[in-house]
Write a protein that holds these residues in place. Structure first.
Motif, mmCIF file in Angstrom:
data_model
loop_
_atom_site.group_PDB
_atom_site.id
_atom_site.type_symbol
_atom_site.label_atom_id
_atom_site.label_comp_id
_atom_site.label_asym_id
_atom_site.label_seq_id
_atom_site.Cartn_x
_atom_site.Cartn_y
_atom_site.Cartn_z
ATOM 1 N N PRO A 46 0.809 -1.229 0.000
ATOM 2 C CA PRO A 46 0.000 0.000 0.000
ATOM 3 C C PRO A 46 0.842 1.281 0.000
ATOM 4 O O PRO A 46 0.323 2.362 0.195
ATOM 5 N N GLU A 47 2.137 1.140 -0.231
ATOM 6 C CA GLU A 47 3.037 2.301 -0.232
ATOM 7 C C GLU A 47 2.885 3.093 -1.535
ATOM 8 O O GLU A 47 2.486 2.569 -2.558
ATOM 9 N N ASP A 48 3.255 4.363 -1.477
ATOM 10 C CA ASP A 48 3.305 5.241 -2.651
ATOM 11 C C ASP A 48 2.000 5.257 -3.452
ATOM 12 O O ASP A 48 1.993 5.015 -4.654
ATOM 13 N N VAL A 49 0.900 5.534 -2.774
ATOM 14 C CA VAL A 49 -0.398 5.587 -3.428
ATOM 15 C C VAL A 49 -0.686 7.022 -3.845
ATOM 16 O O VAL A 49 -0.602 7.937 -3.037
ATOM 17 N N ALA A 50 -1.021 7.213 -5.111
ATOM 18 C CA ALA A 50 -1.390 8.533 -5.618
ATOM 19 C C ALA A 50 -2.895 8.731 -5.436
ATOM 20 O O ALA A 50 -3.652 7.758 -5.418
#
Length: 140
Positions: A46-50
């Motif tokens: 779930p990292e680096d979600v725009a």
């Protein structure tokens, strides 16, 4: 012997059951963690979600179910599109960021709007509460 036959018939019956298609919508304020939750369900990081602009569509297969989740953007200007998805959905996942205390009233109003829609009436709702490194689910 009878038990073995019954089990075989039961298995055959389940095998012949059609695949059930289920559509869910995931809503909540912008930056509440909707897309991160979907990525977690998919087994992705779930990292680096725009931020979601408009919506994203996720298809999953779970046993005899084909599940489509519409991850709908939560910005103030785009929330009015949510109602376009109510009729075709089987249920709602409402994501709340409990660490964003300043927006609790806005979250409450958005949830009230969803719940007041006649197209949502009688459908199940899962409230996913995301806080500081934790996730809690409430099912209604």
């Amino acid at each position: 012997m009878f038990s073995l036959m019954a089990n075989c018939c039961s298995w055959l019956k389940r095998w012949q059951e059609p695949v059930r298609k289920v559509t869910l919508i995931m809503v909540g304020l912008d930056n509440a963690g909707k897309t991160a939750t979907v990525r977690g369900i998919q087994g992705e990081s779930p990292e680096d979600v725009a931020p979601t602009v408009g919506f994203s569509k996720i298809d999953l297969k779970q046993g005899r179910f084909e599940v489509t989740i519409f991850d709908l953007g939560g910005g103030k200007r785009i929330r009015n599109i949510w109602r376009n998805y109510y009729a075709e959905s089987y249920g709602v996942i409402f994501v709340v960021d409990s660490s964003d205390i300043a927006r609790m009233e806005e979250t409450k109003q958005a949830m009230i709007e969803v719940l007041n829609s006649p197209k949502i009436s009688g459908k199940p709702m899962l409230v996913a509460e995301l806080g500081e490194g934790s996730l809690t689910y409430l099912v209604f």
